[in-house]
Design a protein around this motif. Sequence first.
Motif, PDB file in Angstrom:
ATOM      1  N   THR A  35       0.855  -1.181   0.000  1.00 19.01           N
ATOM      2  CA  THR A  35       0.000   0.000   0.000  1.00 19.01           C
ATOM      3  C   THR A  35       0.893   1.234   0.000  1.00 19.01           C
ATOM      4  OG1 THR A  35      -1.836  -1.086   1.161  1.00 19.01           O
ATOM      5  CG2 THR A  35      -1.710   1.318   1.300  1.00 19.01           C
ATOM      6  N   PRO A  36       0.890   2.026  -1.075  1.00 21.35           N
ATOM      7  CA  PRO A  36       1.791   3.177  -1.138  1.00 21.35           C
ATOM      8  C   PRO A  36       1.256   4.431  -0.470  1.00 21.35           C
ATOM      9  CG  PRO A  36       0.621   2.969  -3.200  1.00 21.35           C
ATOM     10  CD  PRO A  36       0.166   1.819  -2.342  1.00 21.35           C
ATOM     11  N   SER A  37       0.019   4.402   0.002  1.00 22.25           N
ATOM     12  CA  SER A  37      -0.607   5.604   0.546  1.00 22.25           C
ATOM     13  C   SER A  37      -0.659   5.567   2.060  1.00 22.25           C
ATOM     14  CB  SER A  37      -2.017   5.766  -0.031  1.00 22.25           C
ATOM     15  OG  SER A  37      -2.794   4.621   0.204  1.00 22.25           O
ATOM     16  N   VAL A  38      -1.019   6.686   2.644  1.00 21.58           N
ATOM     17  CA  VAL A  38      -1.093   6.804   4.102  1.00 21.58           C
ATOM     18  C   VAL A  38      -2.220   5.940   4.645  1.00 21.58           C
ATOM     19  CG1 VAL A  38      -1.486   8.407   6.007  1.00 21.58           C
ATOM     20  CG2 VAL A  38      -0.115   9.119   4.037  1.00 21.58           C
ATOM     21  N   PHE A  39      -3.359   5.943   3.958  1.00 20.10           N
ATOM     22  CA  PHE A  39      -4.532   5.216   4.426  1.00 20.10           C
ATOM     23  C   PHE A  39      -4.672   3.914   3.656  1.00 20.10           C
ATOM     24  CE2 PHE A  39      -5.317   9.460   5.838  1.00 20.10           C
ATOM     25  CZ  PHE A  39      -6.080   9.333   6.976  1.00 20.10           C
ATOM     26  N   VAL A  40      -4.874   2.816   4.382  1.00 19.47           N
ATOM     27  CA  VAL A  40      -5.060   1.527   3.728  1.00 19.47           C
ATOM     28  C   VAL A  40      -6.502   1.405   3.249  1.00 19.47           C
ATOM     29  CG1 VAL A  40      -3.285   0.426   5.134  1.00 19.47           C
ATOM     30  CG2 VAL A  40      -5.675   0.318   5.870  1.00 19.47           C
ATOM     31  N   GLU A  41      -6.708   0.527   2.275  1.00 25.21           N
ATOM     32  CA  GLU A  41      -8.050   0.272   1.776  1.00 25.21           C
ATOM     33  C   GLU A  41      -8.870  -0.468   2.838  1.00 25.21           C
ATOM     34  OE1 GLU A  41      -9.387   1.351  -0.985  1.00 25.21           O
ATOM     35  OE2 GLU A  41      -7.550   2.281  -1.734  1.00 25.21           O
ATOM     36  N   PRO A  42     -10.191  -0.250   2.836  1.00 25.74           N
ATOM     37  CA  PRO A  42     -11.027  -0.890   3.872  1.00 25.74           C
ATOM     38  C   PRO A  42     -10.970  -2.410   3.869  1.00 25.74           C
ATOM     39  CG  PRO A  42     -12.228   0.910   2.840  1.00 25.74           C
ATOM     40  CD  PRO A  42     -10.970   0.718   2.038  1.00 25.74           C
ATOM     41  N   ALA A 371       7.569   2.455  -5.489  1.00 26.39           N
ATOM     42  CA  ALA A 371       8.413   3.605  -5.158  1.00 26.39           C
ATOM     43  C   ALA A 371       7.785   4.927  -5.588  1.00 26.39           C
ATOM     44  CB  ALA A 371       9.796   3.432  -5.782  1.00 26.39           C
ATOM     45  N   MET A 372       7.368   5.055  -6.845  1.00 29.12           N
ATOM     46  CA  MET A 372       6.824   6.321  -7.317  1.00 29.12           C
ATOM     47  C   MET A 372       5.446   6.629  -6.736  1.00 29.12           C
ATOM     48  SD  MET A 372       7.183   9.159  -8.816  1.00 29.12           S
ATOM     49  CE  MET A 372       8.814   8.902  -9.506  1.00 29.12           C
ATOM     50  N   PRO A 373       4.500   5.672  -6.674  1.00 36.73           N
ATOM     51  CA  PRO A 373       3.240   5.982  -6.001  1.00 36.73           C
ATOM     52  C   PRO A 373       3.429   6.437  -4.556  1.00 36.73           C
ATOM     53  CG  PRO A 373       3.002   3.959  -7.258  1.00 36.73           C
ATOM     54  CD  PRO A 373       4.458   4.335  -7.306  1.00 36.73           C
ATOM     55  N   ALA A 374       4.353   5.794  -3.826  1.00 38.73           N
ATOM     56  CA  ALA A 374       4.596   6.198  -2.441  1.00 38.73           C
ATOM     57  C   ALA A 374       5.220   7.585  -2.382  1.00 38.73           C
ATOM     58  CB  ALA A 374       5.499   5.181  -1.749  1.00 38.73           C
ATOM     59  N   TYR A 375       6.132   7.869  -3.301  1.00 34.06           N
ATOM     60  CA  TYR A 375       6.768   9.187  -3.334  1.00 34.06           C
ATOM     61  C   TYR A 375       5.729  10.276  -3.569  1.00 34.06           C
ATOM     62  CZ  TYR A 375       9.305  13.172  -5.241  1.00 34.06           C
ATOM     63  OH  TYR A 375       9.756  14.436  -5.498  1.00 34.06           O
ATOM     64  N   LEU A 376       4.867  10.081  -4.566  1.00 33.52           N
ATOM     65  CA  LEU A 376       3.879  11.113  -4.894  1.00 33.52           C
ATOM     66  C   LEU A 376       2.842  11.253  -3.786  1.00 33.52           C
ATOM     67  CD1 LEU A 376       3.371  10.397  -8.695  1.00 33.52           C
ATOM     68  CD2 LEU A 376       4.527  12.368  -7.653  1.00 33.52           C
ATOM     69  N   ASN A 377       2.364  10.133  -3.243  1.00 33.49           N
ATOM     70  CA  ASN A 377       1.399  10.207  -2.154  1.00 33.49           C
ATOM     71  C   ASN A 377       2.015  10.872  -0.927  1.00 33.49           C
ATOM     72  OD1 ASN A 377      -0.028   8.986   0.389  1.00 33.49           O
ATOM     73  ND2 ASN A 377      -1.473   8.655  -1.287  1.00 33.49           N
ATOM     74  N   GLY A 378       3.300  10.592  -0.706  1.00 33.68           N
ATOM     75  CA  GLY A 378       3.974  11.125   0.475  1.00 33.68           C
ATOM     76  C   GLY A 378       4.240  12.613   0.447  1.00 33.68           C
ATOM     77  N   ARG A 379       4.018  13.265  -0.714  1.00 36.15           N
ATOM     78  CA  ARG A 379       4.176  14.725  -0.730  1.00 36.15           C
ATOM     79  C   ARG A 379       3.167  15.387   0.188  1.00 36.15           C
ATOM     80  NH1 ARG A 379       8.768  14.298  -1.490  1.00 36.15           N
ATOM     81  NH2 ARG A 379       8.945  16.564  -1.686  1.00 36.15           N
ATOM     82  N   ALA A 380       2.073  14.696   0.457  1.00 34.17           N
ATOM     83  CA  ALA A 380       1.033  15.274   1.321  1.00 34.17           C
ATOM     84  C   ALA A 380       1.446  15.299   2.793  1.00 34.17           C
ATOM     85  CB  ALA A 380      -0.266  14.481   1.165  1.00 34.17           C
ATOM     86  N   TRP A 381       2.493  14.582   3.153  1.00 34.38           N
ATOM     87  CA  TRP A 381       2.896  14.543   4.565  1.00 34.38           C
ATOM     88  C   TRP A 381       3.227  15.930   5.107  1.00 34.38           C
ATOM     89  CZ3 TRP A 381       3.717  11.205   8.699  1.00 34.38           C
ATOM     90  CH2 TRP A 381       3.310   9.887   8.495  1.00 34.38           C
ATOM     91  N   THR A 382       3.790  16.781   4.271  1.00 38.98           N
ATOM     92  CA  THR A 382       4.152  18.114   4.758  1.00 38.98           C
ATOM     93  C   THR A 382       2.999  19.104   4.592  1.00 38.98           C
ATOM     94  OG1 THR A 382       5.197  18.480   2.593  1.00 38.98           O
ATOM     95  CG2 THR A 382       6.633  17.865   4.427  1.00 38.98           C
ATOM     96  N   ILE A 383       1.800  18.580   4.296  1.00 38.01           N
ATOM     97  CA  ILE A 383       0.616  19.423   4.151  1.00 38.01           C
ATOM     98  C   ILE A 383      -0.458  19.039   5.162  1.00 38.01           C
ATOM     99  CG2 ILE A 383      -1.228  20.157   2.584  1.00 38.01           C
ATOM    100  CD1 ILE A 383       0.708  19.574   0.259  1.00 38.01           C
ATOM    101  N   PHE A 384      -0.853  17.742   5.187  1.00 41.09           N
ATOM    102  CA  PHE A 384      -1.983  17.377   6.055  1.00 41.09           C
ATOM    103  C   PHE A 384      -1.596  17.510   7.533  1.00 41.09           C
ATOM    104  CE2 PHE A 384      -0.296  12.961   5.122  1.00 41.09           C
ATOM    105  CZ  PHE A 384       0.141  12.661   6.403  1.00 41.09           C
ATOM    106  N   GLY A 385      -2.637  17.749   8.355  1.00 42.10           N
ATOM    107  CA  GLY A 385      -2.401  17.948   9.786  1.00 42.10           C
ATOM    108  C   GLY A 385      -1.711  19.254  10.110  1.00 42.10           C
ATOM    109  N   GLY A 386      -1.645  20.164   9.135  1.00 39.69           N
ATOM    110  CA  GLY A 386      -0.910  21.419   9.300  1.00 39.69           C
ATOM    111  C   GLY A 386       0.375  21.375   8.503  1.00 39.69           C
TER     112      GLY A 386
END
Length: 402
Positions: A35-42, A371-386
């Motif tokens: 799972t390359p994203s922060v949230f796993v599928e249900p 690698a690339m899906p995780a990299y692109l999804n992970g750009r949100a880490w410095t945005i979400f939650g402030g």
Amino acid sequence: MNMDLSPEDLAFRDEVRAFLAAHLPERLREGARNTPSVFVEPDIGDEWHRLLHARGWVAYNWPAEDGGTGWDPVKRYLFEKECALADAPALSVLGLKLIGPVLCRYGTPAQKARFLPPILDASEKWCQGYSEPGAGSDLASLKTRAVRQGDRYVINGSKIWTTHAHYADWMFCLVRTDPDAKPQAGISFLLVPMKQPGITIRPIVTHAGDHEVNQVFLDNAETLVEHRVGEEGQGWEIAKYLLENERGGSCAAPRLLADIEGLKRVAESEPSGTNGPLGAQDSLRRRLARLELEALALETTELRILADLAQGRRPGPQTSLVKLVAANIRQAIDELAVDLFGPLGLQLPPERPLYGNSAPEPVGSREAQLAMPAYLNGRAWTIFGGTNEVQKGIIAKQVLGL
């Protein structure tokens, strides 16, 4: 703080390890790894949630009187670390770690009785209605309006970047109930049912190809006054408490350290194209060592915050430091993974999920495909939650006194 584990703590760690070995199916481990994203599928997240609920361990950061484990900080840390090492799916934070603790602290007995059990057994899902177009980092400028009419509020406005709104039964939502008050003073905290005619959900598909977030439109949507948490105008206080839990109420370091170990294993087997594996290159070894040291330092800070929480002290602005550092380490790990795989790390399959029988065939290894899906999804880490900029502002003002 004494960092040595007691015999009781070691016994608990071994109990968690034994449970994971016996009850965490390989299909869930494989799903979590891929799972390359922060949230796993249900499909994997809910199954793991219910397995932990059956064991009585799912709400490990709730007090025992509200249905949680009542564990002390060390046990919570050990549990998260062992789950990370075992490739357990991440639990959804929206119910368990965000609205759950808010209800434990601010909810009425009736609200706790209504909402906490369905969070525990995963029969109801939640989303967060904070950010709006034009009110993301400047959350106090939100414009979504709630007008009281008898025993209910009528709500108009929109929320954006609403994670898993397309799965949610309820939204915990910041609304403006007093437009004439100062920005923070006019905000209230409402629980809003999502399945009603006044709510429209528009999906937002990210550059990574993931559908995690949405825009939600509220057009005369309604909720009962009894679903307001706290008093009118108390929403900003409650929102800050929730954000402290989001930024520092759990441990990011164990998962980061587990991912660094995974990169080490890959580097030892991935050929460099010149002489020996990539792991033998000094430049890569230095990057891995630096990331590991930063994650270990973060781990110590997170343990201090959990110790404060155990003593009844709010963690305060140091959670912004944790959020800032964890986000930067997460992105550095993802960047290193793309560099590690070279051209094979540039593939970006549109299909989801990247596990199970229907997963697309990778070019090279599955790790390279992620690698690339995780990299692109992970750009949100410095945005979400402030955003990082918001966290730096909090640190400068409240920690450094600038």
